[in-house]
Design a protein around this motif. Structure first.
Motif, PDB file in Angstrom:
ATOM      1  N   VAL A  98       0.836  -1.198   0.000  1.00 10.17           N
ATOM      2  CA  VAL A  98       0.000   0.000   0.000  1.00 10.17           C
ATOM      3  C   VAL A  98       0.867   1.242   0.000  1.00 10.17           C
ATOM      4  N   GLY A  99       1.958   1.249   0.734  1.00  8.14           N
ATOM      5  CA  GLY A  99       2.860   2.398   0.788  1.00  8.14           C
ATOM      6  C   GLY A  99       3.505   2.686  -0.556  1.00  8.14           C
ATOM      7  N   PHE A 100       3.780   1.681  -1.325  1.00  7.26           N
ATOM      8  CA  PHE A 100       4.402   1.876  -2.631  1.00  7.26           C
ATOM      9  C   PHE A 100       3.444   2.562  -3.600  1.00  7.26           C
ATOM     10  N   PHE A 101       2.180   2.160  -3.553  1.00  6.50           N
ATOM     11  CA  PHE A 101       1.210   2.713  -4.491  1.00  6.50           C
ATOM     12  C   PHE A 101       0.655   4.065  -4.054  1.00  6.50           C
ATOM     13  N   THR A 102       0.832   4.438  -2.810  1.00  8.63           N
ATOM     14  CA  THR A 102       0.317   5.726  -2.339  1.00  8.63           C
ATOM     15  C   THR A 102       1.401   6.786  -2.290  1.00  8.63           C
ATOM     16  N   TYR A 103       2.529   6.550  -2.901  1.00  5.34           N
ATOM     17  CA  TYR A 103       3.611   7.523  -2.928  1.00  5.34           C
ATOM     18  C   TYR A 103       3.175   8.723  -3.776  1.00  5.34           C
ATOM     19  N   GLN A 104       3.325   9.902  -3.224  1.00  3.61           N
ATOM     20  CA  GLN A 104       2.916  11.110  -3.937  1.00  3.61           C
ATOM     21  C   GLN A 104       4.163  11.835  -4.408  1.00  3.61           C
ATOM     22  N   PHE A 105       4.119  12.204  -5.638  1.00  2.00           N
ATOM     23  CA  PHE A 105       5.237  12.945  -6.209  1.00  2.00           C
ATOM     24  C   PHE A 105       5.111  14.410  -5.818  1.00  2.00           C
TER      25      PHE A 105
END
Length: 132
Positions: free
Chosen positions: A117-124
């Protein structure tokens, strides 16, 4: 004074006479043909057509028993029992194994999804300070 249980010679004789069992006469009992089990395996749990094969051997065993060939009936009955056991075991064990694999797969995928989940919720970020 004798206080032990009554001995056999003092017991009254039974009023009905029993027929001697076939084993006592020296003849073996007729083999079972397992026809009901074979029909059940053929209709409900026909795993790899083993139920149908068991049904064929059960019918052969019944035919040989009716014809009076006890040894051939015993051979066919043994084969029918073996195929019935294989069909029943395969029809019970394989779905349980498949269910266990599906359940463990779902559990593994849910844990994998929670970890990622943390990988896909990374915000640029809008700034490129790191590039300089």
């Amino acid at each position: 004074m004798d206080t032990s249980y009554p001995r056999e010679d003092y017991l009254p004789a039974p009023s009905h006479k029993r027929e001697p069992s076939p084993a006592a006469l020296g003849t073996s009992p007729l083999p079972r043909d397992h026809l009901v089990w074979s029909v059940f395996n053929t209709i409900y749990m026909n795993f790899c057509c083993l139920g149908f094969v068991a049904l064929a051997f059960s019918v052969k065993a019944r035919d040989r028993k009716v014809a009076g060939d006890v040894e051939a009936a015993r051979r066919f009955s043994s084969k029918a029992r073996c195929y019935n056991a294989l069909a029943t075991a395969g029809s019970v064990v394989l779905p349980l194994l498949l269910a266990a694999l599906v359940i463990t797969g779902v559990i593994h995928l849910s844990k994998l999804a929670q970890e990622s989940v943390g990988f896909f919720t990374y915000q640029f970020s809008g700034s490129d300070d790191e590039d300089k």
